[in-house]
Structure formats: structure tokens, C-alpha cells
Write a protein that holds these residues in place. Sequence first.
Motif, short mmCIF file in Angstrom:
data_model
loop_
_atom_site.label_atom_id
_atom_site.label_comp_id
_atom_site.label_asym_id
_atom_site.label_seq_id
_atom_site.Cartn_x
_atom_site.Cartn_y
_atom_site.Cartn_z
N CYS A 132 0.84 -1.20 0.00
CA CYS A 132 0.00 0.00 0.00
C CYS A 132 0.88 1.25 0.00
O CYS A 132 2.09 1.18 0.20
CB CYS A 132 -0.93 0.01 1.21
SG CYS A 132 -0.12 0.42 2.76
N VAL A 178 0.99 5.73 -6.78
CA VAL A 178 -0.01 4.82 -6.21
C VAL A 178 -0.51 3.80 -7.23
O VAL A 178 -1.42 3.03 -6.96
CB VAL A 178 -1.24 5.60 -5.65
CG1 VAL A 178 -0.83 6.47 -4.47
CG2 VAL A 178 -1.91 6.44 -6.72
N ALA A 183 -4.28 2.61 -1.80
CA ALA A 183 -3.93 3.92 -1.24
C ALA A 183 -4.70 4.13 0.06
O ALA A 183 -5.93 3.91 0.10
CB ALA A 183 -4.25 5.02 -2.24
N ALA A 208 -4.75 3.93 -8.42
CA ALA A 208 -4.87 3.16 -7.17
C ALA A 208 -5.95 2.09 -7.33
O ALA A 208 -6.99 2.34 -7.93
CB ALA A 208 -5.22 4.08 -6.02
#
Length: 285
Positions: A132, A178, A183, A208
Amino acid sequence: MPNIKIFSGSSHPDLSQKIADRLGLELGKVVTKKFSNQETCVEIGESVRGEDVYIVQSGCGEINDNLMELLIMINACKIASASRVTAVIPCFPYARQDKKDKGFFDIPVDNLYAEPAVLKWIKENINEWKNCTIVSPDAGGAKRVTSIADRLNVDFALIHKERKKANEVDRMVLVGDVKDRVAILVDDMADTCGTVCHAADKLVSAGATKVYAILTHGIFSGPAISRINNANFEAVVVTNTIPQEDKIKHCNKIQVIDISMILAEAIRRTHNGESVSYLFSHVPL
């Protein structure tokens, strides 16, 4: 615990009860009412002479009334010869306006952090947490996200926003990567949620796979709930420094981290004269 009393203000009785249960104590008897001219009246319903008193009152709801109620409760306990009075304020009121005029206290103050509880929630609820990126929705929160990213050993990013005027977001620029990652937006509070919802859109458009928001204080006023419902969030996670029951009914994306054990442990440690800094990096079991 001998010589300790916990009283609840009227802002968040549910949290106060959880703290008392955690410490194996009953909440102290207190009656708050208003005179016909709207002045607040507080009656402490038991003796506090020589006691170590803790008053739990959060800065939410009718903020000015609740702040005044807290001050009157402190005064009532001092007049009644309490040996020490400590205010336990889960969400500190007027904290948004102290940028230019940093408040200074002439009494001891311990600032408690939600970070350990946030880290625990991420590891327990986001399967892909090792892949992440922790994202700050503004440059001001950079220190907060770098700390969390370091503890999780993951990357961080931030969104630089140029504002025209307060509560109106202008242009947003993502600094960091990302793409193909989860995220996690982290911020200290969300009020109308304009910034955090804009940020979610920005992250999705930057590639993301999922977007979470973790916010210490969920104020959620005005259009906040409808904005969250329409935004690209897997979940919006807040602590229970502010009551969230009504909000959850209107938005199934909101999840709550209970921080009563952090406040209870801070009270226990303060009462026993132990260090509170242990709580800066650990969640009490």
C-alpha cells in the motif's frame, strides 16, 4: 482503584462508559441542566473530597455548551476539595484555529495519539497492506503519513493542494506513486470531507486499486455523508472520539476504531504516576 473518580460530561456518555468499564469503575453521579436563561448548571452528586478526579468531555456536538459544561464541572470539583482534577478531552475543541496563535498551557498536558490503533487496524483489516501507499491529503500531514509509512515499511505520497479560500479546494497535485496499489489516506480530522473525497478521486485516476481513508476525528458536518457515499472509498475509518452511531446509519462505508482503551490506560497511568509515553507506540491489550 482507590481515590479515583470518573465523571462524564454530556458530549459523549457512551465513550465515558466504555472507559469506566475498562477501568472497572462506576461513572460518578453528575446532573447537568440548563436554567431558563440557558446558563449551564452542574451538580456533582457525590463527594470528591481528596479524590483524583477525571472528567471526560469531547469537543463535539454543541461545542461551546460542552466546553462551558466542562469548565463548570472542573470548577465544581475544585470547590468540593478534589485533590486533583484532570480533563480527558478525546477531541480537543478549537484545535483547528491555533495555527497562528499556538496555545500554551501552564499545567501538564499529555497529547495522546491514535497512530498505534491505526497501524493495528490497517494490519488486521487490509489484506494487501504490505503493498500500500500511505497518502496525506495535504502537505501539512506529511509528518503524520511518513511516520505511519515507516512503521509499516511502505511508501508514502502526498497531495499538494492550492487553496483559494478556506473550505474550498482548488487544484490538486499528487506527489508520489499509487499505481496498482492500495492507497490509504490519513488525516487528523474530516469535517465537510471535500478535501478527502477530492483526494480519493485523484488517487483512483492515478491508478490506485482501492482507496481507504483513516481519519482520527470524524466530524462529518454538512454534505460530508453524501460526499462519502458518492466517493471511491472502500471504507472511511474514524475513531470514536466523536459519537458516530447516527452517521453509520446513513453511510455503510464508515467504520469505527474504539480508542476507549487508550484513554482508560492514560487515566490509569496518570493516576499511578506512570509514564504515558508508552501509549505513543503501543495499543493497550
